[in-house]
Design a protein around this motif. Structure first.
Motif, PDB file in Angstrom:
ATOM      1  N   GLN A  82      11.038  33.895  32.632  1.00 23.48           N
ATOM      2  CA  GLN A  82      12.463  33.712  32.867  1.00 23.48           C
ATOM      3  C   GLN A  82      12.761  32.241  33.165  1.00 23.48           C
TER       4      GLN A  82
ATOM      5  N   TYR B  22      18.026  30.710  36.217  1.00 22.01           N
ATOM      6  CA  TYR B  22      18.536  32.048  36.536  1.00 22.01           C
ATOM      7  C   TYR B  22      18.438  32.354  38.028  1.00 22.01           C
TER       8      TYR B  22
ATOM      9  N   GLU C 212      22.067  34.010  37.485  1.00 19.41           N
ATOM     10  CA  GLU C 212      21.951  35.226  36.677  1.00 19.41           C
ATOM     11  C   GLU C 212      22.895  36.312  37.195  1.00 19.41           C
TER      12      GLU C 212
ATOM     13  N   THR D 155      22.290  35.718  28.957  1.00 20.03           N
ATOM     14  CA  THR D 155      22.603  34.974  30.180  1.00 20.03           C
ATOM     15  C   THR D 155      22.591  33.479  29.925  1.00 20.03           C
TER      16      THR D 155
END
Length: 116
Positions: free
Chosen positions: A3, A7, A58, A90
């Motif tokens: 990720q 985020y 996020e 996102t």
């Protein structure tokens, strides 16, 4: 797939950078807030609440009341990446916001930024 670090960053940490970028070019915090509200559907009170809670970037977009359907009209390049080609939802939302703040800083008229 790992990720993106952004985020998990607090939106409250990034927000002053967005405002500073706009203010350096003669725009205001109110202009930045208007862009954010248009994009996400947050009211000013709800936006302030998200900043106060230090919501992650996020979650800020995941919890947005109503992402503006016209946001898909935002095109161009941000950080060397063409927005239209970003597949991760996102990240695309984050880049939409980046692009709108860039347009503010470049002096573009608000009705053009808001795709009115």
């Amino acid at each position: 797939m790992t990720q993106h670090r952004i985020y998990s960053m607090s939106f409250a940490k990034v927000y002053p950078l967005l405002v500073a970028k706009a203010e350096k070019k003669g725009r205001t915090k109110a202009d930045v807030d208007e862009v954010i509200r248009w994009l996400t559907g947050y009211s000013q009170k709800a936006l302030d609440g998200q900043l106060e809670k230090k919501t992650t970037y996020e979650d800020f977009f995941a919890q947005a009341p109503k992402l503006n359907p016209s946001r898909t009209m935002i095109t161009g390049v941000v950080c060397g990446v063409r927005i239209e080609t970003i597949e991760e939802p996102t990240m695309r939302e984050i880049r939409y916001l980046d692009k709108m703040v860039d347009e503010l800083a470049k002096g573009k008229a608000m009705d053009k930024i808001l795709r009115a």
